[in-house]
Every structure is written in C-alpha cells, then in structure tokens.
Design a protein around this motif. Structure first.
Motif, mmCIF file in Angstrom:
data_model
loop_
_atom_site.group_PDB
_atom_site.id
_atom_site.type_symbol
_atom_site.label_atom_id
_atom_site.label_comp_id
_atom_site.label_asym_id
_atom_site.label_seq_id
_atom_site.Cartn_x
_atom_site.Cartn_y
_atom_site.Cartn_z
ATOM 1 N N GLY A 53 0.812 -1.217 0.000
ATOM 2 C CA GLY A 53 0.000 0.000 0.000
ATOM 3 C C GLY A 53 0.841 1.260 0.000
ATOM 4 N N ALA A 54 1.908 1.269 0.817
ATOM 5 C CA ALA A 54 2.785 2.443 0.874
ATOM 6 C C ALA A 54 3.450 2.689 -0.480
ATOM 7 N N THR A 55 3.840 1.612 -1.159
ATOM 8 C CA THR A 55 4.443 1.742 -2.489
ATOM 9 C C THR A 55 3.475 2.385 -3.466
ATOM 10 N N LEU A 56 2.232 1.924 -3.465
ATOM 11 C CA LEU A 56 1.237 2.455 -4.400
ATOM 12 C C LEU A 56 0.903 3.912 -4.085
ATOM 13 N N ILE A 57 0.901 4.266 -2.796
ATOM 14 C CA ILE A 57 0.603 5.648 -2.417
ATOM 15 C C ILE A 57 1.719 6.588 -2.866
ATOM 16 N N LEU A 58 2.965 6.167 -2.678
ATOM 17 C CA LEU A 58 4.104 7.044 -2.958
ATOM 18 C C LEU A 58 4.495 7.055 -4.434
ATOM 19 N N LEU A 59 4.114 6.015 -5.166
ATOM 20 C CA LEU A 59 4.564 5.863 -6.544
ATOM 21 C C LEU A 59 4.285 7.079 -7.431
ATOM 22 N N PRO A 60 3.080 7.661 -7.419
ATOM 23 C CA PRO A 60 2.839 8.820 -8.301
ATOM 24 C C PRO A 60 3.757 9.998 -7.991
ATOM 25 N N PHE A 61 4.106 10.185 -6.714
ATOM 26 C CA PHE A 61 4.970 11.301 -6.328
ATOM 27 C C PHE A 61 6.434 11.039 -6.688
ATOM 28 N N ALA A 62 6.792 9.770 -6.790
ATOM 29 C CA ALA A 62 8.185 9.411 -7.053
ATOM 30 C C ALA A 62 8.454 9.093 -8.514
ATOM 31 N N PHE A 63 7.426 9.157 -9.359
ATOM 32 C CA PHE A 63 7.570 8.658 -10.727
ATOM 33 C C PHE A 63 8.679 9.375 -11.490
ATOM 34 N N SER A 64 8.735 10.706 -11.388
ATOM 35 C CA SER A 64 9.760 11.446 -12.142
ATOM 36 C C SER A 64 11.163 11.089 -11.655
ATOM 37 N N GLN A 65 11.344 10.921 -10.333
ATOM 38 C CA GLN A 65 12.643 10.507 -9.803
ATOM 39 C C GLN A 65 12.994 9.094 -10.256
ATOM 40 N N LEU A 66 12.011 8.201 -10.280
ATOM 41 C CA LEU A 66 12.256 6.832 -10.715
ATOM 42 C C LEU A 66 12.733 6.798 -12.161
ATOM 43 N N ARG A 67 12.086 7.564 -13.006
ATOM 44 C CA ARG A 67 12.471 7.590 -14.420
ATOM 45 C C ARG A 67 13.897 8.121 -14.587
ATOM 46 N N ARG A 68 14.227 9.153 -13.802
ATOM 47 C CA ARG A 68 15.578 9.717 -13.867
ATOM 48 C C ARG A 68 16.617 8.750 -13.303
ATOM 49 N N ASP A 69 16.251 8.008 -12.248
ATOM 50 C CA ASP A 69 17.209 7.167 -11.527
ATOM 51 C C ASP A 69 17.283 5.734 -12.041
ATOM 52 N N LEU A 70 16.565 5.424 -13.119
ATOM 53 C CA LEU A 70 16.518 4.045 -13.601
ATOM 54 C C LEU A 70 17.902 3.455 -13.861
ATOM 55 N N PRO A 71 18.850 4.174 -14.478
ATOM 56 C CA PRO A 71 20.193 3.585 -14.658
ATOM 57 C C PRO A 71 20.870 3.234 -13.329
ATOM 58 N N LEU A 72 20.712 4.081 -12.312
ATOM 59 C CA LEU A 72 21.290 3.793 -11.004
ATOM 60 C C LEU A 72 20.626 2.584 -10.358
ATOM 61 N N ILE A 73 19.321 2.467 -10.532
ATOM 62 C CA ILE A 73 18.597 1.325 -9.967
ATOM 63 C C ILE A 73 19.108 0.028 -10.579
ATOM 64 N N ARG A 74 19.303 0.013 -11.896
ATOM 65 C CA ARG A 74 19.818 -1.190 -12.552
ATOM 66 C C ARG A 74 21.235 -1.507 -12.099
ATOM 67 N N ARG A 75 22.062 -0.453 -11.956
ATOM 68 C CA ARG A 75 23.461 -0.658 -11.599
ATOM 69 C C ARG A 75 23.619 -1.189 -10.172
ATOM 70 N N HIS A 76 22.758 -0.749 -9.273
ATOM 71 C CA HIS A 76 22.900 -1.116 -7.860
ATOM 72 C C HIS A 76 21.752 -2.011 -7.402
ATOM 73 N N PHE A 77 21.208 -2.803 -8.316
ATOM 74 C CA PHE A 77 19.993 -3.562 -8.015
ATOM 75 C C PHE A 77 20.175 -4.472 -6.801
ATOM 76 N N TRP A 78 21.268 -5.208 -6.734
ATOM 77 C CA TRP A 78 21.414 -6.192 -5.655
ATOM 78 C C TRP A 78 21.673 -5.530 -4.312
ATOM 79 N N LEU A 79 22.310 -4.377 -4.301
ATOM 80 C CA LEU A 79 22.435 -3.619 -3.054
ATOM 81 C C LEU A 79 21.065 -3.162 -2.578
ATOM 82 N N LEU A 80 20.229 -2.724 -3.496
ATOM 83 C CA LEU A 80 18.871 -2.314 -3.147
ATOM 84 C C LEU A 80 18.051 -3.496 -2.627
ATOM 85 N N VAL A 81 18.260 -4.675 -3.211
ATOM 86 C CA VAL A 81 17.582 -5.879 -2.704
ATOM 87 C C VAL A 81 18.017 -6.159 -1.267
#
Length: 311
Positions: free
Chosen positions: A54-82
C-alpha cells in the motif's frame, strides 16, 4: 560512489536531522502499539506485506519522475537495493509483527533500546568506525533510563525479568535492522522518494510468498473497520514519512549519531499508554525519561564535536 540525493524543495524540516529522528521515533512507537493491538486479529506477515504494498502504491505517483531519472542507477545497484529491502523492509517488519503476537507492546518498545548498541557493533565490524567516549556514554545513559522504566525502579524486578519468545523475535529483527542502518551510508545516489519506493516495492515482493504461505495456513486478513484504520496508519506514518525521515537523518549525521534517538520509542510508547490506556505516571517514568533525554543530548553533542573540523 554514492551521490547525495537532491533536497526536496519546500520541505524546511529536511535539514533538521534531530527533529526528523524524534518524529521517526514517535511514528514507530505508535506502529508498535498498533501492531500489538491487532495481534491475533491481523496475520503478522500479511500485515507487513499489505503495509509495504500500500505504501508503495501511495508514494509511486509522487516518485515517478525521480524513478524515471534514476533508472540507470537502480539497474546498476539492483542487488544492493535488494539487500537494503530485505533487511530494512521485509525481515525487520515481518519479524517484529510476529514477535508482537507473543509479547506486550511495552516489551516490544523497550527491546528497541538495544538498537543503538547493535548499530554501533555493525558500523564497527563493517567500517571499523568506533564510537567516541561521549557517544558511548550517551547510549549507556539512555539505556539505563530505559531499564529504569522497565524495572519500575526496582533492582529486584530487573533481576527477575524474563524475555519470552516474542522478545527474542524482536531482538533478532532489530539485529537485522541495525545492519540496514549501518550500511545505509552505502545507498546509491537515488532521490529520496525513488529510493524509498524501490526498497518498499522490493520488500513487498520478498514478503509476498510468505504472506501467501500464511494465508494457506488459514490466517486470512479480514477487512473490518479496525483493520482498515490500522492499515491506513501503517501505510503512511511509519512507512513513508518515518523511513524518509530516518534515511535523511542517517544521511546527515550518520548511523551512530542517529541510533540513540531510537531510545525515544519506549518513552513515547509509555506516554501513549498513560494517555490512551489510562496507565498512571510514576516516579520511575520521569526518572527514565530524564536519563533517556540526557543520553541523547550527550551523544548528539559528542557527535557534533566529533564532526566539527579542527581549528
């Protein structure tokens, strides 16, 4: 190398770490009280899963622009994020809610007093970072204050305290969360909203099979008025705001300086019990609160002095 996340515009509190950490302790104290309140009514792993989904779905619209910008970093550090999601989101919360099935809310709050010491141990073993004498004195002072509250000011009561299986589960959960707090300094340079959405979403994915297993055993979530009220709070207060505040506090002052503020959780929790459950204020509450606050002040002043560059 991690990049410091950009400061959200319009949020004046974002650069006030000690206020952020104080509010975090309050939000998490309420979460533990509510977790105990619904024990036996809401399955613990399912509660954690629904909370983070639920928290993810609530915050997702507010974080969408940051997520799109940070996608390369998310892929690069995926296992650290896990790893961060597993320790700070999935394991800690599911184990804490499970432990609260078998222990009182006050016990769950008071066990939190071990968190600063566990954070200090992890930062020492991982990074070789030692506490200053002032920080250690502050942690010990706060811990003594918590013990005064636990024992009602009686040495005999303290010597005969016996943890139950619920307390043990919560201690293990804190051990895991302290690891999360220690390695948080290695978080990738994602924006604060995208970072939180990613670890919450990953935590939900990790919790999903255990929630399904819990349901298969017959522990089903019933969406009555009490459950919906609790879910509404835990999705927003201790999930979105508290994690944003805690992550920012650790970013600004470090894990060891932030950890003593977790001693405020039993202080807030006891105050909530007095106000809402009709429990009476005793001398040992006042003495314990004074020691906790003094310990936090001592640790905070020591951390500031340590961070101040030499003249």
């Amino acid at each position: 190398m991690s990049v410091r996340p950009s400061r959200p515009s319009g949020i004046a509190l974002y650069d006030a770490p000690y206020l952020l950490l104080t509010v975090t302790a309050l939000l998490w104290a309420i979460n533990i009280v509510l977790g105990r309140f619904v024990a036996g009514h809401v399955p613990p792993v399912t509660l954690a899963f629904v909370r983070w989904t639920g928290a993810t779905l609530i915050l997702l619209p507010f974080a969408f622009s940051q997520l799109r910008r940070d996608l390369p970093l998310i892929r690069r550090h995926f296992w650290l994020l896990v790893l961060l999601a597993a320790t700070g989101i999935a394991c800690y919360n599911a184990m804490s809610y499970y432990g609260l099935q078998y222990t009182q809310a006050l016990n769950g709050l008071l066990v939190q007093s071990t968190a600063p010491l566990l954070v200090a141990l992890w930062t020492f073993f991982i990074f070789g970072e030692r506490l200053s004498l002032g920080q250690m004195a502050g942690i010990v002072t706060s811990l003594v204050g918590v013990l005064v509250i636990i024992s009602h000011g009686s040495l005999d009561t303290f010597l005969h305290l016996k943890p139950n299986i619920g307390d043990v589960w919560i201690i293990f959960a804190l051990f895991i969360y302290a690891f999360y707090a220690a390695i948080l300094r290695k978080r990738p340079g994602l924006g604060p909203l995208s970072f939180l959405v990613v670890i919450m979403a990953l935590g939900s994915v990790l919790l999903a099979p255990f929630a399904l297993w819990e349901a298969a055993l017959g522990h089903i979530l019933r969406f009555d008025r009490m459950t919906l009220g609790v879910l509404a709070y835990v999705m927003v207060g201790p999930s979105i705001f508290a994690y944003l505040f805690f992550n920012r506090g650790v970013e600004l002052v470090g894990a060891n300086a932030a950890a003593p503020f977790l001693h405020l959780m039993p202080v807030f929790g006891t105050a909530l019990a007095i106000v809402f459950l009709g429990e009476t204020m005793a001398w040992y509450h006042a003495a314990g609160y004074a020691l906790v606050i003094a310990g936090i002040a001592l640790a905070t002043l020591s951390a500031r002095a340590r961070a101040r560059p030499p003249a």
